[in-house]
Design an enzyme around this catalytic site. Structure first.
Site, PDB file in Angstrom:
ATOM      1  N   LYS A 111       5.060 -30.058  22.983  1.00 45.52           N
ATOM      2  CA  LYS A 111       5.512 -30.684  21.733  1.00 45.52           C
ATOM      3  C   LYS A 111       4.812 -30.088  20.524  1.00 45.52           C
ATOM      4  CE  LYS A 111       7.127 -35.279  23.141  1.00 45.52           C
ATOM      5  NZ  LYS A 111       6.962 -36.721  22.923  1.00 45.52           N
ATOM      6  N   LYS A 194      17.695 -30.073  29.532  1.00 48.05           N
ATOM      7  CA  LYS A 194      17.889 -31.508  29.713  1.00 48.05           C
ATOM      8  C   LYS A 194      18.745 -32.082  28.584  1.00 48.05           C
ATOM      9  CE  LYS A 194      14.766 -35.193  30.215  1.00 48.05           C
ATOM     10  NZ  LYS A 194      13.388 -35.727  30.274  1.00 48.05           N
ATOM     11  N   LYS A 197      18.325 -36.746  23.262  1.00 49.54           N
ATOM     12  CA  LYS A 197      18.770 -37.359  22.014  1.00 49.54           C
ATOM     13  C   LYS A 197      18.279 -36.579  20.808  1.00 49.54           C
ATOM     14  CE  LYS A 197      15.434 -40.979  23.137  1.00 49.54           C
ATOM     15  NZ  LYS A 197      15.214 -42.304  23.623  1.00 49.54           N
TER      16      LYS A 197
END
Ligand code: TRP
Length: 332
Positions: A111, A194, A197
């Site tokens: 991240k 994957k 959202k």
């Protein structure tokens, strides 16, 4: 009954991936476990959230969980920031976990990327808060995706070090229930990524709020390859998009990829996509309607979350107060 705890971040509209990979697996657990499910807004602000949108997304996630079948009569559903025990225990865990442990967390490295000087310190200690979520309830089982396994190992390391340093047997060992590996839903635009959202392309995912038309359009445009569907599993190798679309139908119809290929092997994608669209619309339509109904009445939804928070706090407050006593905080 063993206590189960899991959490989901309110960082966007829940997708078919969240549903098949997580939420749907939680529903049957309510019948034979003492379940606590949490919308983890404290975790969400480890990255920037625009306040108005964030509040709406938190309600939306709660409504989605209820619409998918979490039943406040059978489980506790609440919003993390409403129960202060999480933040209190997280601080203690910030002082138990070692920097070296956090430095090994692959999700942080992914991240933060090259940007690690600019991300929030909250993102760095995110796994300590997650450990606190679980241990504040003395939960024993934690259903999570594969990507959270390392965080649960850390949660066990933290519990062990706390117990050892303070000479107690207070926090139990937790058992990860790794879910959704088989039903892992991938992006409709790229079968190797994957479904997420946060993907910039809305066409890459099915949202639980999508209308029948939107679902049909996204499936019609989903990436495929020119070959018809194989009749055997081996024929899906090196065909990530085909494998994903087969996996989705299998998951949504409670069957297996083998069953799907037995029924639809040999079909071209045009025909197969119609079958898939019909199944998705039939399955997700009622969820979408129930979500919309719940979101029409904020007062009722907020009241349900308040009750959930009261029930959660009744469990977590005494446990965290005891942890504070063990640490040597002066009682108030
Ligand atoms: N980190 C988890 C995720 O992104 C969400 C989460 C927060 C969680 N706290 C938790 C999951 C506690 C399980 C238990 O998926």
């Amino acid at each position: 009954m063993d206590r189960v705890f899991s959490g989901i971040q309110p960082t966007g509209v829940p997708t078919l991936g969240n549903y098949l990979g997580a939420i749907r697996n939680w529903v049957p657990m309510q019948d034979d476990h003492d379940c606590i499910f949490c919308v983890v807004d404290l975790h969400a602000i480890t990255v920037w959230q625009e306040p108005k949108l964030f509040a709406a997304q938190t309600r939306e996630m709660a409504a989605a969980l209820l619409a998918c079948g979490l039943d406040p009569q059978k489980c506790i559903l609440f919003v993390q920031s409403h129960v202060h025990a999480h933040a209190r225990l997280a601080w203690i865990f910030n002082c138990v976990a070692r920097l070296g442990w956090l430095n090994r967390m692959t999700q942080f490295k992914d991240k933060a990327g090259k940007n690690s000087e600019q991300v929030s310190s909250g993102l760095y200690v995110y796994p300590n808060l997650m450990a606190a979520d679980i241990h504040a309830y003395h939960a024993l089982k934690v259903p999570v995706g594969d990507d959270q396994k390392q965080h649960l190992e850390l949660a066990n390391d933290i519990a062990q070090k706390f117990n050892h340093d303070y000479g107690v047997e207070f926090f139990p060992t937790i058992q990860p229930l790794i879910q959704g590996v088989a039903a892992r839903v991938m992006s409709l635009r790229d079968g190797t990524k994957k479904m997420s959202k946060s993907d910039p392309s809305d066409a890459s995912r099915i949202n639980l709020t999508d209308s029948a038309d939107e679902i049909a359009q996204k499936i019609r445009r989903a990436k495929t390859d020119p070959e018809p569907l194989p009749s055997e599993l081996a024929g899906l190798e090196a065909r990530p998009e085909a494998r994903n679309l087969v996996g989705i139908l299998a998951a949504i119809t409670d069957s297996t990829p083998q069953d799907v290929l037995r029924d639809h092997g040999g079909k071209g994608f045009g025909q197969y996509k119609e079958v898939l669209t019909e199944a998705l619309v039939a399955h997700l339509g009622p969820i979408r309607e129930e979500m919309a109904r719940l979101l029409q009445d904020h007062a009722a939804l907020d009241a349900a979350l308040r009750i959930g928070a009261d029930r959660a706090a009744a469990i977590a407050d005494p446990i965290v107060t005891e942890a504070e006593r063990i640490v040597g905080f002066l009682p108030r």
